[in-house]
Scaffold this motif. Structure first.
Motif, short mmCIF file in Angstrom:
data_model
loop_
_atom_site.label_atom_id
_atom_site.label_comp_id
_atom_site.label_asym_id
_atom_site.label_seq_id
_atom_site.Cartn_x
_atom_site.Cartn_y
_atom_site.Cartn_z
N ILE A 113 56.67 -44.07 -30.90
CA ILE A 113 56.51 -44.75 -32.17
C ILE A 113 55.57 -45.86 -31.96
CG2 ILE A 113 58.57 -46.20 -31.98
CD1 ILE A 113 59.09 -45.52 -35.05
N GLY A 114 55.81 -46.74 -30.87
CA GLY A 114 54.93 -47.78 -30.40
C GLY A 114 53.41 -47.27 -30.51
N GLU B 87 59.81 -41.61 -42.88
CA GLU B 87 60.58 -40.43 -42.27
C GLU B 87 61.75 -40.37 -43.36
OE1 GLU B 87 63.07 -38.91 -38.37
OE2 GLU B 87 61.99 -40.83 -38.42
N THR B 88 62.42 -41.28 -43.48
CA THR B 88 63.64 -41.27 -44.60
C THR B 88 63.25 -40.80 -45.82
OG1 THR B 88 63.43 -43.68 -45.21
CG2 THR B 88 64.95 -43.26 -43.41
N ALA C 50 57.98 -35.58 -40.20
CA ALA C 50 59.24 -35.21 -39.64
C ALA C 50 58.79 -35.20 -38.21
CB ALA C 50 59.88 -33.85 -40.19
N PRO C 51 58.88 -36.12 -37.53
CA PRO C 51 58.55 -36.19 -36.06
C PRO C 51 59.42 -35.54 -35.19
CG PRO C 51 59.39 -38.34 -36.55
CD PRO C 51 59.39 -37.57 -38.07
N ARG C 52 58.91 -34.96 -34.22
CA ARG C 52 59.99 -34.22 -33.33
C ARG C 52 60.90 -35.20 -32.48
NH1 ARG C 52 55.84 -30.09 -30.06
NH2 ARG C 52 55.08 -29.26 -31.65
N ARG D 77 62.08 -40.51 -31.35
CA ARG D 77 60.93 -40.00 -32.07
C ARG D 77 59.68 -39.63 -31.21
NH1 ARG D 77 63.70 -43.46 -35.20
NH2 ARG D 77 64.41 -42.65 -37.26
N LEU D 78 59.20 -38.39 -31.44
CA LEU D 78 57.96 -37.92 -30.84
C LEU D 78 56.75 -37.58 -32.06
CD1 LEU D 78 59.06 -36.19 -27.91
CD2 LEU D 78 58.33 -38.53 -27.71
N TYR D 79 55.89 -38.20 -32.08
CA TYR D 79 54.95 -37.92 -33.05
C TYR D 79 53.66 -37.20 -32.48
CZ TYR D 79 57.60 -41.50 -35.61
OH TYR D 79 58.59 -42.31 -36.11
#
Length: 128
Positions: free
Chosen positions: A11-12, A29-30, A35-37, A44-46
């Protein structure tokens, strides 16, 4: 990492690439705009696609569209992502050291696909 695996960003890193705050990224996202992995530790992984989507959301907001209008516009182009509580809690169990109950549900996007995958996994376990 294998060549077929996509590059994923924290996320950074996404914050730096998009100019959006981490709070704003999580907020989108909310709202189910992306919808990140998730990693095994539930981080979270984008993907590059997620970054491009965030940049598009930012551009559309700057052009005067509301978040509701943006969601409608994005939903017209992509299948709806089904947010499944079981997948969320599966990530939590893994993060606490439990073995996964199911193989990855990614990239399943609707409830019917998820149910078929889970049913197939249950049948496989019963045979063993």
């Amino acid at each position: 990492m294998r060549d077929s695996e996509p590059v994923l960003f924290s996320i950074g890193e996404v914050r730096e690439r998009t100019g959006l705050t981490e709070r704003r990224i999580r907020y989108y996202e909310t709202l189910h705009l992306l919808a990140p992995r998730r990693s095994e530790g539930n981080q979270r992984l984008y993907s590059q696609h997620d970054i491009e989507r965030l940049l598009e959301i930012k551009r559309l907001l700057e052009s005067g569209l509301s978040l509701k209008a943006i969601r409608e516009r994005l939903d017209d182009r992509t299948p709806e992502v089904e947010w499944d509580a079981e997948a969320y809690f599966e990530g939590k169990r893994i993060a606490h050291g439990e073995a996964p109950r199911h193989r990855s549900l990614y990239p399943l996007r609707d409830r019917a696909q998820i149910i078929r995958r889970l049913s197939r996994d249950d049948e496989t376990e019963e045979k063993h």
